[in-house]
Design a protein around this motif. Structure first.
Motif, PDB file in Angstrom:
ATOM      1  N   HIS A 153       0.835  -1.199   0.000  1.00  0.00           N
ATOM      2  CA  HIS A 153       0.000   0.000   0.000  1.00  0.00           C
ATOM      3  C   HIS A 153       0.869   1.247   0.000  1.00  0.00           C
ATOM      4  O   HIS A 153       0.667   2.170  -0.801  1.00  0.00           O
ATOM      5  N   MET A 154       1.862   1.296   0.898  1.00  0.00           N
ATOM      6  CA  MET A 154       2.707   2.478   0.998  1.00  0.00           C
ATOM      7  C   MET A 154       3.526   2.686  -0.278  1.00  0.00           C
ATOM      8  O   MET A 154       3.761   3.819  -0.701  1.00  0.00           O
ATOM      9  N   GLU A 155       3.928   1.593  -0.906  1.00  0.00           N
ATOM     10  CA  GLU A 155       4.656   1.699  -2.172  1.00  0.00           C
ATOM     11  C   GLU A 155       3.755   2.294  -3.254  1.00  0.00           C
ATOM     12  O   GLU A 155       4.186   3.167  -4.025  1.00  0.00           O
ATOM     13  N   PHE A 156       2.495   1.853  -3.303  1.00  0.00           N
ATOM     14  CA  PHE A 156       1.584   2.373  -4.316  1.00  0.00           C
ATOM     15  C   PHE A 156       1.301   3.861  -4.105  1.00  0.00           C
ATOM     16  O   PHE A 156       1.063   4.596  -5.062  1.00  0.00           O
ATOM     17  N   ARG A 157       1.354   4.306  -2.857  1.00  0.00           N
ATOM     18  CA  ARG A 157       1.118   5.721  -2.580  1.00  0.00           C
ATOM     19  C   ARG A 157       2.137   6.621  -3.271  1.00  0.00           C
ATOM     20  O   ARG A 157       1.879   7.805  -3.481  1.00  0.00           O
ATOM     21  N   GLY A 158       3.286   6.093  -3.622  1.00  0.00           N
ATOM     22  CA  GLY A 158       4.299   6.872  -4.323  1.00  0.00           C
ATOM     23  C   GLY A 158       4.139   6.874  -5.829  1.00  0.00           C
ATOM     24  O   GLY A 158       4.897   7.561  -6.528  1.00  0.00           O
ATOM     25  N   SER A 159       3.138   6.163  -6.340  1.00  0.00           N
ATOM     26  CA  SER A 159       2.964   6.051  -7.786  1.00  0.00           C
ATOM     27  C   SER A 159       2.208   7.239  -8.360  1.00  0.00           C
ATOM     28  O   SER A 159       1.485   7.948  -7.667  1.00  0.00           O
ATOM     29  N   LYS A 160       2.373   7.452  -9.661  1.00  0.00           N
ATOM     30  CA  LYS A 160       1.642   8.520 -10.344  1.00  0.00           C
ATOM     31  C   LYS A 160       0.146   8.251 -10.331  1.00  0.00           C
ATOM     32  O   LYS A 160      -0.662   9.183 -10.193  1.00  0.00           O
ATOM     33  N   ASP A 161      -0.246   6.973 -10.468  1.00  0.00           N
ATOM     34  CA  ASP A 161      -1.673   6.648 -10.445  1.00  0.00           C
ATOM     35  C   ASP A 161      -2.311   7.101  -9.135  1.00  0.00           C
ATOM     36  O   ASP A 161      -3.412   7.665  -9.129  1.00  0.00           O
ATOM     37  N   PHE A 162      -1.623   6.874  -8.019  1.00  0.00           N
ATOM     38  CA  PHE A 162      -2.162   7.290  -6.723  1.00  0.00           C
ATOM     39  C   PHE A 162      -2.198   8.816  -6.619  1.00  0.00           C
ATOM     40  O   PHE A 162      -3.200   9.394  -6.167  1.00  0.00           O
ATOM     41  N   GLN A 163      -1.126   9.461  -7.022  1.00  0.00           N
ATOM     42  CA  GLN A 163      -1.057  10.914  -6.920  1.00  0.00           C
ATOM     43  C   GLN A 163      -2.130  11.585  -7.776  1.00  0.00           C
ATOM     44  O   GLN A 163      -2.673  12.632  -7.399  1.00  0.00           O
ATOM     45  N   ASP A 164      -2.458  10.980  -8.903  1.00  0.00           N
ATOM     46  CA  ASP A 164      -3.523  11.525  -9.763  1.00  0.00           C
ATOM     47  C   ASP A 164      -4.898  11.325  -9.141  1.00  0.00           C
ATOM     48  O   ASP A 164      -5.806  12.139  -9.347  1.00  0.00           O
ATOM     49  N   ALA A 165      -5.058  10.244  -8.363  1.00  0.00           N
ATOM     50  CA  ALA A 165      -6.384   9.897  -7.840  1.00  0.00           C
ATOM     51  C   ALA A 165      -6.679  10.504  -6.476  1.00  0.00           C
ATOM     52  O   ALA A 165      -7.843  10.770  -6.155  1.00  0.00           O
ATOM     53  N   ILE A 166      -5.668  10.725  -5.648  1.00  0.00           N
ATOM     54  CA  ILE A 166      -5.902  11.106  -4.255  1.00  0.00           C
ATOM     55  C   ILE A 166      -6.677  12.412  -4.095  1.00  0.00           C
ATOM     56  O   ILE A 166      -7.420  12.571  -3.108  1.00  0.00           O
ATOM     57  N   PRO A 167      -6.601  13.383  -5.025  1.00  0.00           N
ATOM     58  CA  PRO A 167      -7.422  14.589  -4.842  1.00  0.00           C
ATOM     59  C   PRO A 167      -8.923  14.301  -4.751  1.00  0.00           C
ATOM     60  O   PRO A 167      -9.673  15.120  -4.198  1.00  0.00           O
ATOM     61  N   LEU A 168      -9.362  13.150  -5.236  1.00  0.00           N
ATOM     62  CA  LEU A 168     -10.780  12.801  -5.163  1.00  0.00           C
ATOM     63  C   LEU A 168     -11.271  12.710  -3.717  1.00  0.00           C
ATOM     64  O   LEU A 168     -12.439  12.997  -3.432  1.00  0.00           O
ATOM     65  N   VAL A 169     -10.388  12.325  -2.807  1.00  0.00           N
ATOM     66  CA  VAL A 169     -10.811  12.117  -1.417  1.00  0.00           C
ATOM     67  C   VAL A 169     -10.071  13.026  -0.434  1.00  0.00           C
ATOM     68  O   VAL A 169     -10.253  12.903   0.779  1.00  0.00           O
ATOM     69  N   ARG A 170      -9.257  13.917  -0.934  1.00  0.00           N
ATOM     70  CA  ARG A 170      -8.494  14.794  -0.043  1.00  0.00           C
ATOM     71  C   ARG A 170      -9.354  16.008   0.327  1.00  0.00           C
ATOM     72  O   ARG A 170      -9.288  17.078  -0.267  1.00  0.00           O
ATOM     73  N   LYS A 171     -10.181  15.796   1.332  1.00  0.00           N
ATOM     74  CA  LYS A 171     -11.093  16.831   1.799  1.00  0.00           C
ATOM     75  C   LYS A 171     -11.364  16.594   3.282  1.00  0.00           C
ATOM     76  O   LYS A 171     -11.328  15.457   3.748  1.00  0.00           O
TER      77      LYS A 171
END
Length: 220
Positions: free
Chosen positions: A189-207
């Motif tokens: 999980h922590m490794e995936f957090r460093g990926s571009k796919d995660f960085q592109d998606a995380i704004p959806l729930v960053r509130k």
């Protein structure tokens, strides 16, 4: 109309040294009796529990019920007082109790020791129930499953109770959205957090305020 299933989500502060995993110890016997009592109640479906990976004296107990009302009936029954007293003898503090209607229910795609080694438990504290946030959270979950082979599944929903967020004043109650995300491991999980796919998606729930931990669940 059929009742709406609900999941009881309890965070239990255990005493240091409470070896609930060993059924031969005093704490283990109390924990076994706790699970037995819960499983004997009307409306019980499934029970799973585990220590927080990041804080070993914090225990998550999730119980799937036929409905919220079934759990409430249990809390008002004659067996509940002795049950609560018995459990409190291995606790160091008060239980934080929540209930959620999760999609999918049961959340077995995201929780359980047979196919999901570790679960990310993510709470978002918000000013009001936001349908757009709910929709975005589901999209976020779909992206995780599609982009990471280590992501096993996602279950989401609103918490029934309003609660104060971490480090907030107890009176500052918020609406809470929960995401349960199953992973092969915390490390993946922590490794995936460093990926571009995660960085592109995380704004959806960053509130709002986010609060996350990992739990390795066992099923009764």
């Amino acid at each position: 109309m059929a009742p709406t299933p609900a999941t009881e989500i309890a965070t239990i502060p255990l005493q240091a040294g409470a070896t609930i995993e060993d059924p031969e110890t005093p704490a283990g016997k109390i924990w076994s009796a706790t699970l037995d009592t819960i499983s004997q109640q009307d409306g019980y479906q499934r029970c799973y529990y585990g220590r927080h990976v990041e804080a070993q004296t914090s225990l998550d107990l999730f119980v799937d019920w036929d409905s919220f009302e079934h759990h409430q009936t249990f809390t008002k029954s004659p067996v509940y007082g002795p049950f609560e007293k018995n459990l409190s003898s291995i606790m160091d503090g008060s239980v934080v109790m929540r209930h959620a209607t999760l999609d999918p229910h049961p959340p077995s795609n995201a929780v359980g020791n047979t196919s999901v080694p570790v679960t990310e438990v993510l709470y978002t504290y918000l000013d009001g129930r936001d349908e757009t946030y709910e929709s975005n959270a589901k999209k976020f979950g779909e992206i995780l499953v599609s982009k990471s082979d280590a992501c096993k599944g996602v279950s989401t929903g609103w918490v029934r109770e309003q609660l104060a967020g971490p480090n907030a004043d107890a009176s500052d109650k918020k609406d809470v959205f929960i995401m349960l995300i199953g992973w092969e491991s915390k490390e993946q999980h922590m490794e995936f957090r460093g990926s571009k796919d995660f960085q592109d998606a995380i704004p959806l729930v960053r509130k709002g305020t986010l609060d996350m931990h990992h739990t390795s669940f066992n099923e009764k």
